[in-house]
Scaffold this active site. Sequence first.
Site, PDB file in Angstrom:
ATOM      1  N   PHE A 120     -51.305 -25.800 -89.996  1.00  0.00           N
ATOM      2  CA  PHE A 120     -50.252 -26.364 -89.137  1.00  0.00           C
ATOM      3  C   PHE A 120     -50.836 -26.434 -87.734  1.00  0.00           C
ATOM      4  CE2 PHE A 120     -46.777 -25.049 -86.209  1.00  0.00           C
ATOM      5  CZ  PHE A 120     -45.679 -25.794 -86.611  1.00  0.00           C
ATOM      6  N   GLY A 121     -51.200 -27.621 -87.303  1.00  0.00           N
ATOM      7  CA  GLY A 121     -51.929 -27.759 -86.047  1.00  0.00           C
ATOM      8  C   GLY A 121     -51.056 -28.194 -84.897  1.00  0.00           C
ATOM      9  N   THR A 178     -54.362 -21.327 -88.382  1.00  0.00           N
ATOM     10  CA  THR A 178     -54.455 -20.457 -89.545  1.00  0.00           C
ATOM     11  C   THR A 178     -54.573 -21.282 -90.829  1.00  0.00           C
ATOM     12  OG1 THR A 178     -53.068 -18.868 -88.373  1.00  0.00           O
ATOM     13  CG2 THR A 178     -53.276 -18.550 -90.742  1.00  0.00           C
ATOM     14  N   GLN A 200     -51.942   7.580 -82.687  1.00  0.00           N
ATOM     15  CA  GLN A 200     -51.867   8.845 -81.947  1.00  0.00           C
ATOM     16  C   GLN A 200     -51.659  10.025 -82.899  1.00  0.00           C
ATOM     17  OE1 GLN A 200     -52.530   8.709 -78.839  1.00  0.00           O
ATOM     18  NE2 GLN A 200     -52.155  10.817 -78.212  1.00  0.00           N
ATOM     19  N   GLU A 242     -46.934 -17.855 -83.095  1.00  0.00           N
ATOM     20  CA  GLU A 242     -45.641 -18.511 -83.348  1.00  0.00           C
ATOM     21  C   GLU A 242     -44.658 -18.263 -82.207  1.00  0.00           C
ATOM     22  OE1 GLU A 242     -44.272 -18.980 -87.291  1.00  0.00           O
ATOM     23  OE2 GLU A 242     -46.213 -18.492 -88.158  1.00  0.00           O
TER      24      GLU A 242
HETATM   25  C1  LIG Z   1     -54.690 -15.446 -84.860  1.00  0.00           C
HETATM   26  C2  LIG Z   1     -53.865 -16.597 -84.387  1.00  0.00           C
HETATM   27  C3  LIG Z   1     -53.366 -17.514 -85.303  1.00  0.00           C
HETATM   28  C4  LIG Z   1     -52.658 -18.634 -84.858  1.00  0.00           C
HETATM   29  N1  LIG Z   1     -52.235 -19.574 -85.777  1.00  0.00           N
HETATM   30  C5  LIG Z   1     -51.707 -20.744 -85.320  1.00  0.00           C
HETATM   31  C6  LIG Z   1     -51.420 -21.815 -86.220  1.00  0.00           C
HETATM   32  O1  LIG Z   1     -51.591 -21.701 -87.439  1.00  0.00           O
HETATM   33  N2  LIG Z   1     -50.951 -22.983 -85.716  1.00  0.00           N
HETATM   34  C7  LIG Z   1     -50.751 -23.172 -84.375  1.00  0.00           C
HETATM   35  O2  LIG Z   1     -50.357 -24.266 -83.979  1.00  0.00           O
HETATM   36  N3  LIG Z   1     -50.993 -22.156 -83.492  1.00  0.00           N
HETATM   37  C8  LIG Z   1     -51.478 -20.972 -83.931  1.00  0.00           C
HETATM   38  N4  LIG Z   1     -51.746 -19.951 -83.046  1.00  0.00           N
HETATM   39  C9  LIG Z   1     -51.524 -20.179 -81.625  1.00  0.00           C
HETATM   40  C10 LIG Z   1     -50.390 -19.382 -81.010  1.00  0.00           C
HETATM   41  O3  LIG Z   1     -49.163 -19.857 -81.448  1.00  0.00           O
HETATM   42  C11 LIG Z   1     -50.584 -19.492 -79.474  1.00  0.00           C
HETATM   43  O4  LIG Z   1     -51.725 -18.727 -79.150  1.00  0.00           O
HETATM   44  C12 LIG Z   1     -49.371 -18.993 -78.720  1.00  0.00           C
HETATM   45  O5  LIG Z   1     -48.284 -19.862 -78.900  1.00  0.00           O
HETATM   46  C13 LIG Z   1     -49.655 -18.858 -77.212  1.00  0.00           C
HETATM   47  O6  LIG Z   1     -50.263 -19.995 -76.703  1.00  0.00           O
HETATM   48  P1  LIG Z   1     -51.596 -19.825 -75.800  1.00  0.00           P
HETATM   49  O7  LIG Z   1     -52.559 -19.005 -76.567  1.00  0.00           O
HETATM   50  O8  LIG Z   1     -52.034 -21.183 -75.363  1.00  0.00           O
HETATM   51  O9  LIG Z   1     -51.136 -18.991 -74.542  1.00  0.00           O
HETATM   52  P2  LIG Z   1     -50.495 -19.573 -73.202  1.00  0.00           P
HETATM   53  O10 LIG Z   1     -49.413 -20.529 -73.528  1.00  0.00           O
HETATM   54  O11 LIG Z   1     -51.591 -20.048 -72.316  1.00  0.00           O
HETATM   55  O12 LIG Z   1     -49.842 -18.267 -72.584  1.00  0.00           O
HETATM   56  C14 LIG Z   1     -50.601 -17.309 -71.818  1.00  0.00           C
HETATM   57  C15 LIG Z   1     -49.613 -16.245 -71.326  1.00  0.00           C
HETATM   58  O13 LIG Z   1     -48.666 -16.860 -70.446  1.00  0.00           O
HETATM   59  C16 LIG Z   1     -47.339 -16.598 -70.910  1.00  0.00           C
HETATM   60  N5  LIG Z   1     -46.499 -17.748 -70.625  1.00  0.00           N
HETATM   61  C17 LIG Z   1     -46.744 -19.043 -70.873  1.00  0.00           C
HETATM   62  N6  LIG Z   1     -45.712 -19.806 -70.518  1.00  0.00           N
HETATM   63  C18 LIG Z   1     -44.771 -18.972 -70.017  1.00  0.00           C
HETATM   64  C19 LIG Z   1     -43.462 -19.123 -69.483  1.00  0.00           C
HETATM   65  N7  LIG Z   1     -42.871 -20.328 -69.418  1.00  0.00           N
HETATM   66  N8  LIG Z   1     -42.791 -18.027 -69.045  1.00  0.00           N
HETATM   67  C20 LIG Z   1     -43.350 -16.801 -69.135  1.00  0.00           C
HETATM   68  N9  LIG Z   1     -44.588 -16.592 -69.649  1.00  0.00           N
HETATM   69  C21 LIG Z   1     -45.279 -17.655 -70.080  1.00  0.00           C
HETATM   70  C22 LIG Z   1     -47.485 -16.390 -72.412  1.00  0.00           C
HETATM   71  O14 LIG Z   1     -46.387 -15.699 -72.960  1.00  0.00           O
HETATM   72  C23 LIG Z   1     -48.783 -15.621 -72.478  1.00  0.00           C
HETATM   73  O15 LIG Z   1     -48.545 -14.268 -72.199  1.00  0.00           O
HETATM   74  C24 LIG Z   1     -52.394 -18.803 -83.480  1.00  0.00           C
HETATM   75  C25 LIG Z   1     -52.876 -17.846 -82.557  1.00  0.00           C
HETATM   76  C26 LIG Z   1     -53.601 -16.768 -82.991  1.00  0.00           C
HETATM   77  C27 LIG Z   1     -54.125 -15.800 -81.967  1.00  0.00           C
END
Ligand SMILES: Cc1cc2nc3c(=O)[nH]c(=O)nc-3n(C[C@H](O)[C@H](O)[C@H](O)COP(=O)(O)OP(=O)(O)OC[C@H]3O[C@@H](n4cnc5c(N)ncnc54)[C@H](O)[C@@H]3O)c2cc1C
Length: 393
Positions: free
Chosen positions: A128-129, A163, A347, A374
């Site tokens: 799911f991209g 994933t 712990q 998610e």
């Molecule tokens: C192991 C793994 C598997 C994954 N699998 C999938 C998958 O199958 N499909 C898919 O599409 N994605 C997947 N993801 C992606 C995941 O959903 C995203 O990493 C997540 O939604 C956060 O996006 P980001 O990493 O770009 O962080 P960012 O959006 O850059 O966020 C960085 C920080 O800023 C905070 N932040 C951002 N905006 C706000 C706001 N408006 N208010 C307050 N805080 C904010 C966030 O909470 C976070 O702490 C996966 C991620 C991981 C690590």
Amino acid sequence: MSFELSPEHEAFRRTVREFAEAEIAPHAAQWDRDHHFPVDVVQQMGKLGLMGLTAPEEYGGAGLTGEDGAFTSLCLAIEEISRVDQSMGITLEAAVGLGINPILTYGTDEQKAQWLPDLVAGEKLAGFGLTEPGAGSDAGATRTKAELDGGEWVINGAKQFITNSGSEITSLVTVTARTGRSENGTPEISTIIVPSGTPGFTAEPAYDKLGWHASDTHPLTFVDARVPESNLLGDRGRGYAQFLATLDDGRVAIAAVAVGCIQACLDLSVQYAGERQTFGVPIGRKQGLAFQISDLQVMLDASRLLTYKAAAMKDAGASSEDFKQAAAVAKLYATESAVTATRIATQVFGGYGFMEEYAVARFYRDAKVLEIGEGTSEVQRMLIARGLGLPVE
Ligand SMILES: Cc1cc2nc3c(=O)[nH]c(=O)nc-3n(C[C@H](O)[C@H](O)[C@H](O)COP(=O)(O)OP(=O)(O)OC[C@H]3O[C@@H](n4cnc5c(N)ncnc54)[C@H](O)[C@@H]3O)c2cc1C
């Protein structure tokens, strides 16, 4: 109002627990060390029917409905697998919640007939991209583009952290892409099915992750990747909305991963606290430690109730607003509790908890991402605040 699962659900839980303890638990640490994605075990989960719990019989599914508690069954399965191994728990969660669910919900009859039987059987996986290098929490900022040319979508762009997207049994990924501009000038985002092996579509080498070592996660690139126009999934321009709705289900399923993790932390902590001696008595005699384990029980019960409540709402056909709120509440509370629970369990184990030969060390590394995937905890709080009618950004 009943807080008990049905006898059928309890029997099903036992079946999955037996499978998890026999086929997954003995190997989880080794897979984790080797960063090994055990395809044969994923396919065994399929044979057990775990990928088909929410799918109709015509595609090989169990044919369960909401009245049968189909979604609750899925959450129980995810919980029990995650109790021994979060990597396999998330693999099942993503296989159904992110792989099968969008096609089942939005696919045409032809798309369902083509892709679902293998996915439902667990012979194949779908990714799911949504997330991109510059679009995670702000997933609507997607840059990936798809343009129609000669009856085909030509896709260019990149996805990140996806994933089940690059395993040897991945048959497709569904991706969001800009397909033009809406009437009001905002980007039109649609969802497109991209089969594995499409020229120009590459699942790049797997990430080196902090945890979930035995799960399959890749960056994806698309360079003039061409797929038939008929690979549009659902309505043109509704891709973002479709994926957000898909994530509501996924959040409850992630909460179920967290519940399994907390249960494991509690079980391991109670056992160890009864055995490990300091100052001539078991460490469980010490209130400082025993009270932390009491907190695990509270976190477990609260997380489980929130998760089962949200699952029951899904099964009962609750309104999308009510379900969205319940899903965000369950995801937020259960995943943050899981991170706390792994810290407490580690712990309790003292220095041994820092050693990879003890499962709590693996759980500690695995749990962190539950607060991120998610929708991060911050995003869940934002959704909950919006659900309360607050004018939060
Ligand atoms: C192991 C793994 C598997 C994954 N699998 C999938 C998958 O199958 N499909 C898919 O599409 N994605 C997947 N993801 C992606 C995941 O959903 C995203 O990493 C997540 O939604 C956060 O996006 P980001 O990493 O770009 O962080 P960012 O959006 O850059 O966020 C960085 C920080 O800023 C905070 N932040 C951002 N905006 C706000 C706001 N408006 N208010 C307050 N805080 C904010 C966030 O909470 C976070 O702490 C996966 C991620 C991981 C690590």
